[in-house]
Design a protein around this motif. Structure first.
Motif, PDB file in Angstrom:
ATOM      1  N   LYS A 132       0.837  -1.208   0.000  1.00  0.00           N
ATOM      2  CA  LYS A 132       0.000   0.000   0.000  1.00  0.00           C
ATOM      3  C   LYS A 132       0.869   1.254   0.000  1.00  0.00           C
ATOM      4  O   LYS A 132       0.623   2.188  -0.762  1.00  0.00           O
ATOM      5  N   ARG A 152      -4.631  -4.841  -6.733  1.00  0.00           N
ATOM      6  CA  ARG A 152      -5.854  -5.237  -7.458  1.00  0.00           C
ATOM      7  C   ARG A 152      -5.939  -6.756  -7.613  1.00  0.00           C
ATOM      8  O   ARG A 152      -7.008  -7.335  -7.478  1.00  0.00           O
ATOM      9  N   TYR A 155      -4.933  -8.741  -3.630  1.00  0.00           N
ATOM     10  CA  TYR A 155      -5.703  -8.344  -2.453  1.00  0.00           C
ATOM     11  C   TYR A 155      -7.091  -7.810  -2.814  1.00  0.00           C
ATOM     12  O   TYR A 155      -7.502  -6.762  -2.322  1.00  0.00           O
ATOM     13  N   GLU A 157      -9.921  -8.746  -1.869  1.00  0.00           N
ATOM     14  CA  GLU A 157     -10.848  -8.787  -0.733  1.00  0.00           C
ATOM     15  C   GLU A 157     -10.595  -7.659   0.260  1.00  0.00           C
ATOM     16  O   GLU A 157     -11.418  -7.402   1.134  1.00  0.00           O
ATOM     17  N   LYS A 158      -9.467  -6.963   0.136  1.00  0.00           N
ATOM     18  CA  LYS A 158      -9.139  -5.858   1.046  1.00  0.00           C
ATOM     19  C   LYS A 158      -9.828  -4.584   0.570  1.00  0.00           C
ATOM     20  O   LYS A 158     -10.123  -4.411  -0.605  1.00  0.00           O
ATOM     21  N   ASP A 159     -10.047  -3.691   1.507  1.00  0.00           N
ATOM     22  CA  ASP A 159     -10.652  -2.406   1.178  1.00  0.00           C
ATOM     23  C   ASP A 159      -9.545  -1.443   0.729  1.00  0.00           C
ATOM     24  O   ASP A 159      -8.899  -0.808   1.548  1.00  0.00           O
ATOM     25  N   ASN A 160      -9.341  -1.376  -0.563  1.00  0.00           N
ATOM     26  CA  ASN A 160      -8.306  -0.516  -1.138  1.00  0.00           C
ATOM     27  C   ASN A 160      -8.895   0.731  -1.806  1.00  0.00           C
ATOM     28  O   ASN A 160      -8.204   1.410  -2.554  1.00  0.00           O
ATOM     29  N   LYS A 161     -10.166   0.989  -1.533  1.00  0.00           N
ATOM     30  CA  LYS A 161     -10.855   2.091  -2.207  1.00  0.00           C
ATOM     31  C   LYS A 161     -10.135   3.430  -2.024  1.00  0.00           C
ATOM     32  O   LYS A 161      -9.949   4.170  -2.991  1.00  0.00           O
ATOM     33  N   ASP A 162      -9.703   3.745  -0.799  1.00  0.00           N
ATOM     34  CA  ASP A 162      -9.022   5.019  -0.558  1.00  0.00           C
ATOM     35  C   ASP A 162      -7.711   5.106  -1.336  1.00  0.00           C
ATOM     36  O   ASP A 162      -7.362   6.155  -1.878  1.00  0.00           O
ATOM     37  N   ASN A 165      -8.572   5.629  -5.008  1.00  0.00           N
ATOM     38  CA  ASN A 165      -9.022   7.008  -5.235  1.00  0.00           C
ATOM     39  C   ASN A 165      -7.825   7.947  -5.355  1.00  0.00           C
ATOM     40  O   ASN A 165      -7.834   8.869  -6.170  1.00  0.00           O
TER      41      ASN A 165
END
Length: 191
Positions: A132, A152, A155, A157-162, A165
């Motif tokens: 990250k 992508r 991972y 299943e991880k919350d990588n939205k931030d 963005n």
């Protein structure tokens, strides 16, 4: 007669110290031997990486690990990382591939990212925060783009939205493209 004379540096590592031996290759088939007091940790042929040639060596995993950790040149570390990839089922080899994520050279960091899918699940969890960080802050856009690709694909299943963005607004097109997943229907319009 001799067609060529190629000077060649050979570093023999004993007790974590390199002893330089200089030879001149002037025959098609040539053997050099040196007396040492104990078994070398590494024999680094063409230690200066100055000879343009295809080199075939048989080194152990421990020798490649030692080479990554001790030989001074980029090409030494890069060669070790690429050879250790073929030994990725060995924990010690994976340990060096993980360590290479922090290498001082961007190309080795980028190469090491390509091996993350081969890591064991606990090792993938161990390097997640590092990846990250690489996606957001690595100085080289190629490394940031590769880190985004790993996030992508490895991972999902991880919350990588931030993170995505932020990387969608990266100044480098390669990072933006990796963020969108290289899908042909996604179009980026540069500001």
């Amino acid at each position: 007669g001799n067609v060529y004379k190629i000077p060649l540096a050979i570093d023999i590592y004993l007790n974590n110290q390199a002893q330089r031996k200089e030879v001149v290759i002037d025959k098609q088939i040539q053997t050099s031997s040196f007396s040492v007091n104990s078994e070398p940790q590494l024999i680094n042929v063409d230690a200066e990486k100055a000879v343009l040639a295809v080199k075939h060596e048989s080194k152990t995993m421990q020798e490649y690990i030692f080479q990554y950790q001790n030989a001074p040149l980029f090409l030494d570390r890069y060669e070790a990382v690429t050879k250790l990839e073929s030994l990725k089922n060995e924990k010690a080899a994976r340990g060096i591939l993980i360590k290479a994520l922090d290498d001082k050279n961007w190309y080795i960091r980028q190469t090491a990212l390509k091996f993350v899918p081969s890591l064991y699940p606990d090792e993938k969890n161990q390097v997640y925060d590092k990846i990250k960080s690489m996606a957001l802050t690595d100085e080289r856009s190629y490394v940031r783009a590769e880190a985004v690709t790993v996030l992508r694909s490895v991972y999902p299943e991880k919350d990588n939205k931030d993170i995505f963005n932020t990387t969608a607004n990266d100044k480098a097109y390669s990072v933006k493209r990796a963020t969108l997943g290289n899908k042909p229907n996604n179009v980026l319009i540069a500001p």
